[in-house]
Design an enzyme around this catalytic site. Sequence first.
Site, short mmCIF file in Angstrom:
data_model
loop_
_atom_site.label_atom_id
_atom_site.label_comp_id
_atom_site.label_asym_id
_atom_site.label_seq_id
_atom_site.Cartn_x
_atom_site.Cartn_y
_atom_site.Cartn_z
CG HIS A 189 -0.29 -0.13 2.53
ND1 HIS A 189 0.14 -1.34 3.01
CD2 HIS A 189 0.03 0.79 3.48
CE1 HIS A 189 0.69 -1.17 4.20
NE2 HIS A 189 0.63 0.12 4.52
CG HIS B 105 0.72 5.48 4.12
ND1 HIS B 105 -0.22 5.47 5.13
CD2 HIS B 105 1.46 4.36 4.29
CE1 HIS B 105 -0.04 4.39 5.88
NE2 HIS B 105 0.97 3.70 5.39
#
Length: 139
Positions: free
Chosen positions: A100, A102
């Site tokens: 992932h 951010h």
Amino acid sequence: MKEMDVFCKIVNGEIPCYKLFEDNDVLAFLDISQVTKGHALVIPKVHYDNFLSVPHDIMHKVMDVAQRIGQVDIKILGAKGVNILTNCYEAAGQSVNHFHVHVIPRYAEGEGFAIEMKAGDAENINLPAIASTIKSELK
Ligand code: AMP
């Protein structure tokens, strides 16, 4: 069998999220912790543990969406800056084992979080040797 991580559950619709973008390969949604207003996460729909193991084409698709969200943060949300970051492995702060990125809008100095890079022990690190080791692996 390995337990499904929370982001795989979001992809499967088992856990709700505030969705920002979705296509065949990528999903973007608001981070539940909201380090700052609009803090977003961009993930591949297919599971990869982290940035270091994701194939190039998927990485590019994820980064493309991260870039577009960062542009929205500046243009529409009024952010003065944006941090785009990804943690790899627990030792670097990764808490969810699913790649992932951010996207964290920054509005004011000191708000949210700080990335403090302290100068290390450069005098006692053999810079030519470490440079040569990394360089030879990149060939
Ligand atoms: P990291 O520490 O880089 O692995 O970041 C994981 C992030 O996932 C944290 O910022 C959490 O707030 C966020 N997170 C965990 N569970 C959820 C969830 N169900 N929905 C949205 N964000 C989540």
